[in-house]
Motif scaffolding. Structure first.
Motif, PDB file in Angstrom:
ATOM      1  N   LYS A  87      12.395  -8.436 -12.405  1.00  0.00           N
ATOM      2  CA  LYS A  87      13.534  -9.215 -12.887  1.00  0.00           C
ATOM      3  C   LYS A  87      14.788  -8.873 -12.083  1.00  0.00           C
ATOM      4  CE  LYS A  87      15.901 -10.403 -17.174  1.00  0.00           C
ATOM      5  NZ  LYS A  87      15.973 -10.138 -18.616  1.00  0.00           N
ATOM      6  N   ALA A  88      15.006  -7.599 -11.813  1.00  0.00           N
ATOM      7  CA  ALA A  88      16.166  -7.179 -11.023  1.00  0.00           C
ATOM      8  C   ALA A  88      16.091  -7.768  -9.615  1.00  0.00           C
ATOM      9  CB  ALA A  88      16.242  -5.657 -10.960  1.00  0.00           C
ATOM     10  N   GLY A  89      14.909  -7.814  -9.038  1.00  0.00           N
ATOM     11  CA  GLY A  89      14.735  -8.393  -7.708  1.00  0.00           C
ATOM     12  C   GLY A  89      15.071  -9.874  -7.682  1.00  0.00           C
ATOM     13  N   ARG A  90      14.635 -10.601  -8.712  1.00  0.00           N
ATOM     14  CA  ARG A  90      14.950 -12.038  -8.791  1.00  0.00           C
ATOM     15  C   ARG A  90      16.453 -12.255  -8.948  1.00  0.00           C
ATOM     16  NH1 ARG A  90      10.175 -11.644 -11.519  1.00  0.00           N
ATOM     17  NH2 ARG A  90      11.161 -11.519 -13.568  1.00  0.00           N
ATOM     18  N   LEU A  91      17.090 -11.443  -9.773  1.00  0.00           N
ATOM     19  CA  LEU A  91      18.543 -11.567  -9.954  1.00  0.00           C
ATOM     20  C   LEU A  91      19.294 -11.251  -8.660  1.00  0.00           C
ATOM     21  CD1 LEU A  91      18.957  -9.968 -13.493  1.00  0.00           C
ATOM     22  CD2 LEU A  91      19.213 -12.372 -12.886  1.00  0.00           C
ATOM     23  N   LEU A  92      18.831 -10.245  -7.940  1.00  0.00           N
ATOM     24  CA  LEU A  92      19.450  -9.885  -6.669  1.00  0.00           C
ATOM     25  C   LEU A  92      19.283 -11.015  -5.646  1.00  0.00           C
ATOM     26  CD1 LEU A  92      20.930  -7.659  -5.132  1.00  0.00           C
ATOM     27  CD2 LEU A  92      18.696  -6.760  -4.465  1.00  0.00           C
ATOM     28  N   ALA A  93      18.094 -11.588  -5.582  1.00  0.00           N
ATOM     29  CA  ALA A  93      17.858 -12.703  -4.661  1.00  0.00           C
ATOM     30  C   ALA A  93      18.749 -13.892  -5.017  1.00  0.00           C
ATOM     31  CB  ALA A  93      16.391 -13.099  -4.690  1.00  0.00           C
ATOM     32  N   ASP A  94      18.864 -14.197  -6.304  1.00  0.00           N
ATOM     33  CA  ASP A  94      19.744 -15.292  -6.731  1.00  0.00           C
ATOM     34  C   ASP A  94      21.192 -15.007  -6.351  1.00  0.00           C
ATOM     35  OD1 ASP A  94      17.645 -16.751  -7.758  1.00  0.00           O
ATOM     36  OD2 ASP A  94      18.065 -16.234  -9.857  1.00  0.00           O
ATOM     37  N   SER A  95      21.612 -13.754  -6.478  1.00  0.00           N
ATOM     38  CA  SER A  95      22.983 -13.377  -6.107  1.00  0.00           C
ATOM     39  C   SER A  95      23.226 -13.598  -4.617  1.00  0.00           C
ATOM     40  CB  SER A  95      23.257 -11.920  -6.458  1.00  0.00           C
ATOM     41  OG  SER A  95      23.190 -11.730  -7.845  1.00  0.00           O
ATOM     42  N   PHE A  96      22.269 -13.198  -3.779  1.00  0.00           N
ATOM     43  CA  PHE A  96      22.410 -13.406  -2.335  1.00  0.00           C
ATOM     44  C   PHE A  96      22.466 -14.888  -2.004  1.00  0.00           C
ATOM     45  CE2 PHE A  96      20.432  -9.057  -1.638  1.00  0.00           C
ATOM     46  CZ  PHE A  96      21.636  -8.474  -1.319  1.00  0.00           C
ATOM     47  N   ARG A  97      21.633 -15.688  -2.662  1.00  0.00           N
ATOM     48  CA  ARG A  97      21.655 -17.134  -2.414  1.00  0.00           C
ATOM     49  C   ARG A  97      23.011 -17.719  -2.782  1.00  0.00           C
ATOM     50  NH1 ARG A  97      16.460 -16.801  -4.959  1.00  0.00           N
ATOM     51  NH2 ARG A  97      14.874 -16.797  -3.347  1.00  0.00           N
ATOM     52  N   LEU A  98      23.562 -17.297  -3.907  1.00  0.00           N
ATOM     53  CA  LEU A  98      24.870 -17.807  -4.313  1.00  0.00           C
ATOM     54  C   LEU A  98      25.964 -17.398  -3.341  1.00  0.00           C
ATOM     55  CD1 LEU A  98      24.659 -17.314  -8.167  1.00  0.00           C
ATOM     56  CD2 LEU A  98      24.759 -19.485  -6.934  1.00  0.00           C
ATOM     57  N   MET A  99      25.835 -16.202  -2.726  1.00  0.00           N
ATOM     58  CA  MET A  99      26.841 -15.745  -1.771  1.00  0.00           C
ATOM     59  C   MET A  99      26.907 -16.643  -0.547  1.00  0.00           C
ATOM     60  SD  MET A  99      26.869 -11.652  -1.560  1.00  0.00           S
ATOM     61  CE  MET A  99      25.653 -10.924  -2.622  1.00  0.00           C
ATOM     62  N   VAL A 100      25.784 -17.230  -0.175  1.00  0.00           N
ATOM     63  CA  VAL A 100      25.768 -18.110   0.996  1.00  0.00           C
ATOM     64  C   VAL A 100      25.798 -19.578   0.599  1.00  0.00           C
ATOM     65  CG1 VAL A 100      24.653 -16.435   2.501  1.00  0.00           C
ATOM     66  CG2 VAL A 100      23.253 -18.055   1.210  1.00  0.00           C
ATOM     67  N   GLY A 101      26.046 -19.856  -0.664  1.00  0.00           N
ATOM     68  CA  GLY A 101      26.232 -21.225  -1.102  1.00  0.00           C
ATOM     69  C   GLY A 101      24.985 -21.969  -1.501  1.00  0.00           C
ATOM     70  N   VAL A 102      23.908 -21.283  -1.780  1.00  0.00           N
ATOM     71  CA  VAL A 102      22.676 -21.942  -2.185  1.00  0.00           C
ATOM     72  C   VAL A 102      22.337 -21.528  -3.615  1.00  0.00           C
ATOM     73  CG1 VAL A 102      20.231 -22.282  -1.689  1.00  0.00           C
ATOM     74  CG2 VAL A 102      21.829 -21.907   0.178  1.00  0.00           C
ATOM     75  N   PRO A 103      22.604 -22.412  -4.581  1.00  0.00           N
ATOM     76  CA  PRO A 103      22.251 -22.075  -5.955  1.00  0.00           C
ATOM     77  C   PRO A 103      20.732 -22.055  -6.133  1.00  0.00           C
ATOM     78  CG  PRO A 103      23.101 -24.302  -5.837  1.00  0.00           C
ATOM     79  CD  PRO A 103      23.235 -23.709  -4.466  1.00  0.00           C
ATOM     80  N   PRO A 104      20.240 -21.412  -7.165  1.00  0.00           N
ATOM     81  CA  PRO A 104      18.797 -21.319  -7.369  1.00  0.00           C
ATOM     82  C   PRO A 104      18.160 -22.700  -7.548  1.00  0.00           C
ATOM     83  CG  PRO A 104      19.953 -19.827  -8.848  1.00  0.00           C
ATOM     84  CD  PRO A 104      20.984 -20.671  -8.169  1.00  0.00           C
TER      85      PRO A 104
END
Length: 76
Positions: A19-36
């Motif tokens: 779960k932490a890994g998925r949240l971290l990946a989502d955070s990185f995507r949001l940082m570059v402008g790509v929502p989940p």
């Protein structure tokens, strides 16, 4: 601690790490402008049931274009 309880603790820990890994990946995507993508699909199904849903590649390109493709050469 019994071996059964230990296995249960390890399984619970593995779920938390996943779960932490998925949240971290989502955070990185949001940082570059790509929502989940999953959130986009759920939104489309819930609020626009008759409209077509973009596949992941199209969704990704559209989000990148929206974020970076403004046509201006400025830095900030």
């Amino acid at each position: 601690m019994t071996s059964g309880a230990r296995r249960l603790d390890i399984a619970h820990w593995a779920q938390d790490v996943g779960k932490a890994g998925r949240l971290l990946a989502d955070s990185f995507r949001l940082m570059v402008g790509v929502p989940p993508y999953g959130a986009y699909v759920r939104h489309m199904e819930a609020t626009h049931p008759g409209k077509p849903v973009m596949d992941y590649e199209t969704f990704f390109r559209e989000r990148q274009q929206a974020r970076y493709g403004r046509g201006t050469g400025r830095c900030c």
